[in-house]
Scaffold this motif. Structure first.
Motif, PDB file in Angstrom:
ATOM      1  N   VAL A   1     -42.247 -98.391  21.143  1.00 44.02           N
ATOM      2  CA  VAL A   1     -42.635 -97.936  19.664  1.00 44.02           C
ATOM      3  C   VAL A   1     -43.998 -97.877  19.321  1.00 44.02           C
ATOM      4  O   VAL A   1     -44.647 -96.853  18.987  1.00 44.02           O
ATOM      5  CB  VAL A   1     -41.813 -98.737  18.743  1.00 44.02           C
ATOM      6  N   PHE A   2     -44.809 -98.995  19.931  1.00 44.23           N
ATOM      7  CA  PHE A   2     -46.159 -99.040  19.515  1.00 44.23           C
ATOM      8  C   PHE A   2     -46.957 -97.853  20.386  1.00 44.23           C
ATOM      9  O   PHE A   2     -47.734 -96.978  19.921  1.00 44.23           O
ATOM     10  CB  PHE A   2     -46.633-100.348  20.263  1.00 44.23           C
TER      11      PHE A   2
ATOM     12  N   SER B   1     -56.422 -86.315   8.987  1.00 46.75           N
ATOM     13  CA  SER B   1     -57.278 -86.966   9.958  1.00 46.75           C
ATOM     14  C   SER B   1     -57.550 -88.312   9.383  1.00 46.75           C
ATOM     15  O   SER B   1     -57.170 -88.583   8.417  1.00 46.75           O
ATOM     16  CB  SER B   1     -58.729 -86.001   9.848  1.00 46.75           C
ATOM     17  N   GLY B   2     -58.208 -88.976  10.159  1.00 48.30           N
ATOM     18  CA  GLY B   2     -58.682 -90.511   9.613  1.00 48.30           C
ATOM     19  C   GLY B   2     -59.378 -91.219  11.024  1.00 48.30           C
ATOM     20  O   GLY B   2     -60.016 -90.674  11.583  1.00 48.30           O
ATOM     21  N   GLU B   3     -59.370 -92.516  10.741  1.00 50.23           N
ATOM     22  CA  GLU B   3     -59.710 -93.492  11.531  1.00 50.23           C
ATOM     23  C   GLU B   3     -58.967 -94.763  11.644  1.00 50.23           C
ATOM     24  O   GLU B   3     -58.428 -95.124  10.680  1.00 50.23           O
ATOM     25  CB  GLU B   3     -61.216 -93.780  11.207  1.00 50.23           C
ATOM     26  N   PHE B   4     -59.179 -95.286  12.718  1.00 49.72           N
ATOM     27  CA  PHE B   4     -58.561 -96.661  13.006  1.00 49.72           C
ATOM     28  C   PHE B   4     -59.502 -97.701  12.643  1.00 49.72           C
ATOM     29  O   PHE B   4     -60.680 -97.733  12.920  1.00 49.72           O
ATOM     30  CB  PHE B   4     -58.170 -96.830  14.599  1.00 49.72           C
TER      31      PHE B   4
ATOM     32  N   LEU C   1     -51.235-101.846  13.967  1.00 48.49           N
ATOM     33  CA  LEU C   1     -52.183-100.609  13.626  1.00 48.49           C
ATOM     34  C   LEU C   1     -52.541-100.747  12.103  1.00 48.49           C
ATOM     35  O   LEU C   1     -51.819-100.702  11.091  1.00 48.49           O
ATOM     36  CB  LEU C   1     -51.717 -99.421  13.835  1.00 48.49           C
ATOM     37  N   VAL C   2     -53.995-100.307  11.896  1.00 47.15           N
ATOM     38  CA  VAL C   2     -54.314-100.339  10.543  1.00 47.15           C
ATOM     39  C   VAL C   2     -55.387 -98.874  10.648  1.00 47.15           C
ATOM     40  O   VAL C   2     -56.396 -98.860  11.527  1.00 47.15           O
ATOM     41  CB  VAL C   2     -55.167-101.539   9.985  1.00 47.15           C
ATOM     42  N   LEU C   3     -55.103 -97.985   9.678  1.00 49.00           N
ATOM     43  CA  LEU C   3     -55.644 -96.680   9.744  1.00 49.00           C
ATOM     44  C   LEU C   3     -55.818 -96.143   8.501  1.00 49.00           C
ATOM     45  O   LEU C   3     -54.882 -96.196   7.480  1.00 49.00           O
ATOM     46  CB  LEU C   3     -55.076 -95.831  10.820  1.00 49.00           C
TER      47      LEU C   3
ATOM     48  N   VAL D   1     -55.187 -92.449   2.245  1.00 56.21           N
ATOM     49  CA  VAL D   1     -53.963 -93.434   2.309  1.00 56.21           C
ATOM     50  C   VAL D   1     -54.528 -94.428   3.255  1.00 56.21           C
ATOM     51  O   VAL D   1     -55.026 -94.128   4.535  1.00 56.21           O
ATOM     52  CB  VAL D   1     -52.768 -92.939   2.563  1.00 56.21           C
ATOM     53  N   TYR D   2     -54.515 -95.809   3.107  1.00 59.50           N
ATOM     54  CA  TYR D   2     -54.755 -97.091   3.764  1.00 59.50           C
ATOM     55  C   TYR D   2     -53.407 -97.180   4.376  1.00 59.50           C
ATOM     56  O   TYR D   2     -52.393 -97.784   3.697  1.00 59.50           O
ATOM     57  CB  TYR D   2     -55.470 -97.950   3.266  1.00 59.50           C
ATOM     58  N   ASN D   3     -53.121 -97.256   5.891  1.00 57.81           N
ATOM     59  CA  ASN D   3     -51.832 -97.400   6.314  1.00 57.81           C
ATOM     60  C   ASN D   3     -51.996 -98.677   7.222  1.00 57.81           C
ATOM     61  O   ASN D   3     -52.706 -98.968   8.040  1.00 57.81           O
ATOM     62  CB  ASN D   3     -51.434 -96.314   7.113  1.00 57.81           C
ATOM     63  N   THR D   4     -50.984 -99.634   7.065  1.00 57.03           N
ATOM     64  CA  THR D   4     -50.788-100.765   7.854  1.00 57.03           C
ATOM     65  C   THR D   4     -49.445-100.787   8.553  1.00 57.03           C
ATOM     66  O   THR D   4     -48.489-100.691   7.904  1.00 57.03           O
ATOM     67  CB  THR D   4     -50.924-102.243   7.086  1.00 57.03           C
ATOM     68  N   VAL D   5     -49.391-100.760   9.861  1.00 53.83           N
ATOM     69  CA  VAL D   5     -48.234-100.510  10.562  1.00 53.83           C
ATOM     70  C   VAL D   5     -48.094-101.770  11.567  1.00 53.83           C
ATOM     71  O   VAL D   5     -48.869-102.176  12.269  1.00 53.83           O
ATOM     72  CB  VAL D   5     -48.228 -99.359  11.499  1.00 53.83           C
ATOM     73  N   THR D   6     -46.980-102.558  11.241  1.00 57.75           N
ATOM     74  CA  THR D   6     -46.747-103.843  11.979  1.00 57.75           C
ATOM     75  C   THR D   6     -45.472-103.483  12.996  1.00 57.75           C
ATOM     76  O   THR D   6     -44.386-102.787  12.705  1.00 57.75           O
ATOM     77  CB  THR D   6     -46.608-105.196  11.242  1.00 57.75           C
ATOM     78  N   PHE D   7     -45.213-104.076  14.032  1.00 54.00           N
ATOM     79  CA  PHE D   7     -44.544-103.977  15.029  1.00 54.00           C
ATOM     80  C   PHE D   7     -43.950-105.186  15.578  1.00 54.00           C
ATOM     81  O   PHE D   7     -44.799-105.995  16.139  1.00 54.00           O
ATOM     82  CB  PHE D   7     -44.833-103.189  16.323  1.00 54.00           C
ATOM     83  N   ALA D   8     -42.715-105.671  15.055  1.00 51.65           N
ATOM     84  CA  ALA D   8     -42.255-106.992  15.277  1.00 51.65           C
ATOM     85  C   ALA D   8     -40.966-107.128  16.285  1.00 51.65           C
ATOM     86  O   ALA D   8     -40.226-106.454  16.181  1.00 51.65           O
ATOM     87  CB  ALA D   8     -41.829-107.946  13.708  1.00 51.65           C
ATOM     88  N   GLU D   9     -41.275-107.926  17.263  1.00 54.42           N
ATOM     89  CA  GLU D   9     -40.117-108.315  18.282  1.00 54.42           C
ATOM     90  C   GLU D   9     -38.758-108.795  17.671  1.00 54.42           C
ATOM     91  O   GLU D   9     -38.882-109.773  16.812  1.00 54.42           O
ATOM     92  CB  GLU D   9     -40.730-108.927  19.273  1.00 54.42           C
ATOM     93  N   ARG D  10     -37.839-108.006  17.662  1.00 57.17           N
ATOM     94  CA  ARG D  10     -36.619-108.475  17.126  1.00 57.17           C
ATOM     95  C   ARG D  10     -35.363-108.414  18.368  1.00 57.17           C
ATOM     96  O   ARG D  10     -34.686-107.729  18.009  1.00 57.17           O
ATOM     97  CB  ARG D  10     -36.190-107.745  15.913  1.00 57.17           C
ATOM     98  N   GLY D  11     -35.577-109.419  19.494  1.00 56.79           N
ATOM     99  CA  GLY D  11     -34.351-109.479  20.317  1.00 56.79           C
ATOM    100  C   GLY D  11     -34.266-108.319  21.225  1.00 56.79           C
ATOM    101  O   GLY D  11     -33.019-107.517  21.362  1.00 56.79           O
TER     102      GLY D  11
END
Length: 162
Positions: free
Chosen positions: A31-32, A80-83, A92-94, A110-120
């Motif tokens: 997913v990442f 467009s934007g930046e990380f 990821l924060v962008l 827009v300030y975006n925060t994307v988190t990816f959590a492992e769930r089994g």
């Protein structure tokens, strides 16, 4: 109606802040990667019926991204934007910017925060979008932002399930 009876509503971009959480039946590394590989991003970025072309995707703090979303009617919406933060495969924060005018000023940021959590073996993705600047003329686009992201994440689900 007198002046005292009328209500004035001011445009407040923060009214459009949102958080979406979705679980994908795929490992978080996959997913990442779908967020950080240009070929994969083109497969899912944009609402239903839209396609995307990635022109630049430099996934590192300070790195830029630039892409075009192509609407079904042929309209092109540059983004467009930046990380700011890149922590594989967790976060990821962008900042994303859109609706650039002829003077180079953006109508939306827009300030975006994307988190990816492992769930089994599955991945719980959380997208937090904070509207940090917006002009009133983009209010209609902001009203569709949550639906647009939801549809994009549905396309992402199809991409990472393959």
């Amino acid at each position: 109606m007198t002046a005292d009876e009328t209500e004035t509503t001011e445009f407040d971009p923060s009214d459009y802040d949102m958080t979406i959480t979705r679980t994908f039946d795929a490992p978080r590394e996959r997913v990442f990667e779908a967020w950080t590989d240009p070929d994969r991003v083109e497969q899912w970025w944009g609402p239903a019926g839209f396609t995307s072309t990635v022109h630049e995707l430099e996934v590192r703090p300070g790195g830029a991204f630039r892409l075009d979303m192509h609407a079904p009617d042929g309209t092109v919406y540059p983004d467009s934007g930046e990380f700011h933060e890149v922590e594989p495969p967790e976060r990821l924060v962008l900042t994303s910017r859109a609706f650039e005018d002829e003077d180079g000023a953006y109508g939306l940021e827009v300030y975006n925060t994307v988190t990816f959590a492992e769930r089994g073996g599955r991945t719980e993705l959380t997208l937090e979008a904070e509207v940090i600047a917006a002009r009133p003329e983009v209010a209609e686009a902001l009203e569709g932002m949550e639906l647009g992201w939801s549809q994009s994440l549905e396309k992402l689900d199809d991409t990472v399930a393959a």
